[in-house]
Design an enzyme around this catalytic site. Structure first.
Site, PDB file in Angstrom:
ATOM      1  N   HIS A  56       0.850  -1.387   0.151  1.00  0.00           N
ATOM      2  CA  HIS A  56       0.019  -0.052   0.055  1.00  0.00           C
ATOM      3  C   HIS A  56       0.690   1.312   0.197  1.00  0.00           C
ATOM      4  CE1 HIS A  56       1.108  -0.406   4.292  1.00  0.00           C
ATOM      5  NE2 HIS A  56       0.948   0.889   4.356  1.00  0.00           N
ATOM      6  N   HIS A  92       4.585   0.213   0.089  1.00  0.00           N
ATOM      7  CA  HIS A  92       5.540  -0.547   0.867  1.00  0.00           C
ATOM      8  C   HIS A  92       4.608  -1.695   1.680  1.00  0.00           C
ATOM      9  CE1 HIS A  92       3.490   2.829   3.088  1.00  0.00           C
ATOM     10  NE2 HIS A  92       3.631   2.084   4.143  1.00  0.00           N
ATOM     11  N   ASP A 133       0.517   4.989   1.899  1.00  0.00           N
ATOM     12  CA  ASP A 133      -0.231   5.218   3.093  1.00  0.00           C
ATOM     13  C   ASP A 133      -1.482   6.320   3.111  1.00  0.00           C
ATOM     14  OD1 ASP A 133       1.535   4.074   5.025  1.00  0.00           O
ATOM     15  OD2 ASP A 133       2.961   5.650   5.142  1.00  0.00           O
ATOM     16  N   ARG A 173       5.877   6.838  13.187  1.00  0.00           N
ATOM     17  CA  ARG A 173       5.730   7.443  11.571  1.00  0.00           C
ATOM     18  C   ARG A 173       5.274   8.882  11.783  1.00  0.00           C
ATOM     19  NH1 ARG A 173       1.498   4.592   8.208  1.00  0.00           N
ATOM     20  NH2 ARG A 173       0.132   6.479   8.736  1.00  0.00           N
TER      21      ARG A 173
HETATM   22 FE   LIG Z   1       2.039   1.983   5.643  1.00  0.00          FE
END
Ligand SMILES: [Fe+2]
Length: 325
Positions: free
Chosen positions: A102, A258, A104, A273
């Site tokens: 995917h 990723h 993000d 993140r």
């Molecule tokens: Fe992700």
């Protein structure tokens, strides 16, 4: 004669043929000189994902402060933050270990431009992350497939079938996922091929938030999705990173997908993140992405929600964080 000390030189070493580079000579933080930030940004746009070792000094605040040098940090539209305001937990115990290829937050229109991931606790083995280059995936398609992709639009949603992907998930994990991740159900229509606002490259915009290709039956939609997605996921089109505590990876979320590999058994894996605001995608035909539902991206508990930007600003400079109140 007066001299000012030059900023230490950043060295860039490729680690994959199609994407990925290790940058050395940088101590990340909120006080980096503008020229160093420019070098990092240039490497990021060229190599799509860049890696830094030994950034153990970073805490939530400095992680976010560094993020502000690349743009405006944004909150996840539905998942609450971790310890820092914009710090998002990517943990082994958060929502299970489900993962799929995917980019993000593509279920909102202006999904993040960059994600900055910092490893806090790494497992003794496994738990690597893979990235794939969605620009080379497009560029290497045979021309008839590129032409077909150019015309397609896809509907992305955060309300995907988590249970189907995780047949071993416990009922409480499923309930928690539904309660938190899909507390607001988003549907967004994106072009399947996006023109990158900073590099001008055409990239495939797909991944596991895709619900269907617009205008096709469900079987045709699945087959076509799989056809294009398989070109993104080819091993030659990816790079794999083995995390050490203190590592930082930054990726161009508009030009990559990723995948976090779930192979470290029950060992703890804790990453943080920070995501940086993006702009509304524009297709080859100039048409922009559309939020189908809800009518607007709701405000998160604080700050600006990822995807809340309503303009297709192509300057690459995010709008001021005006709605922080
Ligand atoms: Fe992700």
């Amino acid at each position: 004669m007066t001299t000012t000390a030059p900023a230490p030189a950043v060295t860039v070493q490729k680690v994959g043929g199609r994407l990925g580079a290790v940058l050395t000579g940088v101590r990340l933080g909120g006080d980096l000189p503008a020229e160093t930030v420019a070098e990092i940004r240039a490497a990021l746009l060229e190599h799509k994902v860049v890696f830094f070792r030994g950034q153990d000094h970073l805490d939530e605040e400095q992680h976010e402060a560094f993020g502000r040098l690349l743009g405006t940090p944004v909150a996840h539209p539905t998942v609450p933050s971790a310890d820092g305001r914009y710090s998002f937990p990517v943990d082994s115990d958060h929502g299970g270990r489900a993962n799929q290829w995917h980019s993000d937050v593509t279920f909102v229109p202006a999904y993040p431009a960059f994600s900055i991931l910092r490893a806090v606790v790494v497992p003794p083995y496994g738990g690597n992350t893979l990235w794939a280059n969605t620009a080379t995936a497009y560029a290497r398609l045979p021309q008839p497939l590129r032409r077909l992709a150019d015309e397609l639009r896809a509907v992305h949603s955060n309300d995907y079938d988590y249970a189907a992907l995780r047949p071993d998930a416990l009922p409480e994990q499923l309930a928690r996922f539904r309660e938190v991740f899909t507390s607001t159900k988003f549907l967004t229509e994106h072009p399947v091929v996006r023109v990158h606002p900073e590099t001008g490259e055409r990239v495939l915009l797909l991944g596991n938030f895709v619900q269907r290709i617009k205008g096709l039956t469900a079987p045709d939609s699945r087959a076509l999705f799989q056809l294009f997605q398989s070109h993104i996921e080819r091993p030659e089109n990816t790079v794999r990173w083995q995390w050490q505590a203190g590592d930082v990876a930054i990726w161009d979320n508009r030009a990559t997908q990723h995948y976090g590999v779930d192979d470290s058994d029950d060992h703890e894996r804790k990453l943080r993140r920070v995501t940086i605001d993006g702009d509304v995608p524009v297709g080859v035909d100039g048409r922009t992405s559309l939020l189908l539902s809800p009518e607007s991206v709701p405000d998160p508990a604080f700050g600006v929600a990822s995807g809340a930007s309503s303009t297709s600003d192509t300057s690459g400079v995010p709008a001021a964080e005006a709605a922080t109140a």
